[in-house]
Design a protein around this motif. Sequence first.
Motif, PDB file in Angstrom:
ATOM      1  N   LEU A   1       0.840  -1.194   0.000  1.00  0.00           N
ATOM      2  CA  LEU A   1       0.000   0.000   0.000  1.00  0.00           C
ATOM      3  C   LEU A   1       0.877   1.246   0.000  1.00  0.00           C
ATOM      4  O   LEU A   1       1.796   1.375   0.812  1.00  0.00           O
ATOM      5  CB  LEU A   1      -0.904  -0.020   1.235  1.00  0.00           C
ATOM      6  CG  LEU A   1      -1.960   1.066   1.387  1.00  0.00           C
ATOM      7  CD1 LEU A   1      -2.993   0.968   0.267  1.00  0.00           C
ATOM      8  CD2 LEU A   1      -2.661   0.915   2.738  1.00  0.00           C
TER       9      LEU A   1
ATOM     10  N   LEU B   1     -11.076   0.112   2.378  1.00  0.00           N
ATOM     11  CA  LEU B   1      -9.761  -0.174   1.806  1.00  0.00           C
ATOM     12  C   LEU B   1      -9.830  -0.206   0.284  1.00  0.00           C
ATOM     13  O   LEU B   1      -8.929   0.297  -0.403  1.00  0.00           O
ATOM     14  CB  LEU B   1      -9.231  -1.497   2.351  1.00  0.00           C
ATOM     15  CG  LEU B   1      -7.771  -1.832   2.031  1.00  0.00           C
ATOM     16  CD1 LEU B   1      -6.833  -0.711   2.484  1.00  0.00           C
ATOM     17  CD2 LEU B   1      -7.372  -3.148   2.684  1.00  0.00           C
TER      18      LEU B   1
ATOM     19  N   GLU C   1      -9.918   3.389  -0.916  1.00  0.00           N
ATOM     20  CA  GLU C   1      -8.639   4.079  -0.772  1.00  0.00           C
ATOM     21  C   GLU C   1      -7.642   3.624  -1.830  1.00  0.00           C
ATOM     22  O   GLU C   1      -6.931   4.448  -2.427  1.00  0.00           O
ATOM     23  CB  GLU C   1      -8.072   3.852   0.625  1.00  0.00           C
ATOM     24  CG  GLU C   1      -6.843   4.679   0.949  1.00  0.00           C
ATOM     25  CD  GLU C   1      -7.114   6.173   1.031  1.00  0.00           C
ATOM     26  OE1 GLU C   1      -6.141   6.957   0.975  1.00  0.00           O
ATOM     27  OE2 GLU C   1      -8.293   6.574   1.134  1.00  0.00           O
ATOM     28  N   THR C   2      -7.577   2.320  -2.087  1.00  0.00           N
ATOM     29  CA  THR C   2      -6.634   1.839  -3.096  1.00  0.00           C
ATOM     30  C   THR C   2      -7.052   2.298  -4.494  1.00  0.00           C
ATOM     31  O   THR C   2      -6.193   2.582  -5.336  1.00  0.00           O
ATOM     32  CB  THR C   2      -6.491   0.311  -3.055  1.00  0.00           C
ATOM     33  OG1 THR C   2      -7.791  -0.301  -3.127  1.00  0.00           O
ATOM     34  CG2 THR C   2      -5.806  -0.133  -1.771  1.00  0.00           C
TER      35      THR C   2
ATOM     36  N   LEU D   1      -6.660   1.294   8.223  1.00  0.00           N
ATOM     37  CA  LEU D   1      -7.483   0.666   7.193  1.00  0.00           C
ATOM     38  C   LEU D   1      -7.190  -0.823   7.080  1.00  0.00           C
ATOM     39  O   LEU D   1      -8.118  -1.647   6.968  1.00  0.00           O
ATOM     40  CB  LEU D   1      -7.235   1.343   5.846  1.00  0.00           C
ATOM     41  CG  LEU D   1      -7.805   2.748   5.667  1.00  0.00           C
ATOM     42  CD1 LEU D   1      -7.272   3.380   4.390  1.00  0.00           C
ATOM     43  CD2 LEU D   1      -9.330   2.716   5.642  1.00  0.00           C
ATOM     44  N   VAL D   2      -5.920  -1.189   7.088  1.00  0.00           N
ATOM     45  CA  VAL D   2      -5.547  -2.605   6.960  1.00  0.00           C
ATOM     46  C   VAL D   2      -6.055  -3.399   8.159  1.00  0.00           C
ATOM     47  O   VAL D   2      -6.620  -4.492   8.000  1.00  0.00           O
ATOM     48  CB  VAL D   2      -4.016  -2.736   6.817  1.00  0.00           C
ATOM     49  CG1 VAL D   2      -3.582  -4.199   6.904  1.00  0.00           C
ATOM     50  CG2 VAL D   2      -3.551  -2.124   5.504  1.00  0.00           C
TER      51      VAL D   2
END
Length: 289
Positions: free
Chosen positions: A72, A95, A98-99, A185-186
């Motif tokens: 990330l 997530l 965001e990615t 987030l992770v």
Amino acid sequence: MSPDRLFRAPIDLHTHSRVSDGTESPGILVRAAADAGLGTVALTDHDSTAGWSEASGAAVEFGVTLIPGMELSTRVDWSSVHMLAYLFDPNNAKLVAETARIREARLHRAEEMVARIGRDYDVGWDDVLAQTTPGATVGRPHIADALVARGLAATRSEAFAGILHWRAGYYQPHYAPDPLLAVELVVAAGGVPVIAHPATVSRADVALDERMGDLVDAGLFGLEIDHRENTAEGRERLLRLADRYGLALTGSSDYHGEGKPNRLGENTTRAEVLDRLIARATGWSPVYA
């Protein structure tokens, strides 16, 4: 090796396929891991999980345990900090969003860089796209490959040291979240975060030490210490931080196929560390052969 473990050593927890900036498909990468004698490999493409399915099938076929993951992108001021994320839920909405934002920013950054380079050199966006596969996270390595294909650099490494170096004037930053947000987030997606190669020359001045307490409180699991680009002085600093905060230490190749000189298994992670990592994860499971 404990008879209770379902995975085998050696263990390499950082590799890339053509889904991001490697040169091999996820399946070929896993086969290469088996050929290199690895018992366990993690697929950690940049900001993408698109290779998980193919790699999972190959892991079963070639007898290698797969740890699905991702690298990330994060940022501290103008400095890039990469966060390895393992065994998270790839469908976690926050997530995923965001990615997607990061990949979009990477794409626009790459397009702008190529437009700038194209004013001085005979290379265009179509040349870059020719170096990618559908759905790939387009980035600077693909620009480097385009420069090589056009005869403007001999290798990726030469392209990064020359035209793509920030001193050449073409470099553009792109959006990436703060490392603390990335860890949050992770962890919220059931995953396990590890800071990738945090002691390279280019990251020597990144103020991670003063942030480490907050990152650990948010769920940071470890530091990637055994990596060819970490400096000797930086490794000593990482050891002190790991001891102070009880962080795990990982090792890996950061393999990109023919894109970099890194070789599968040149650095590895201890089985006891992977035991702890798997035990902490709640978002996804390893793919056992």
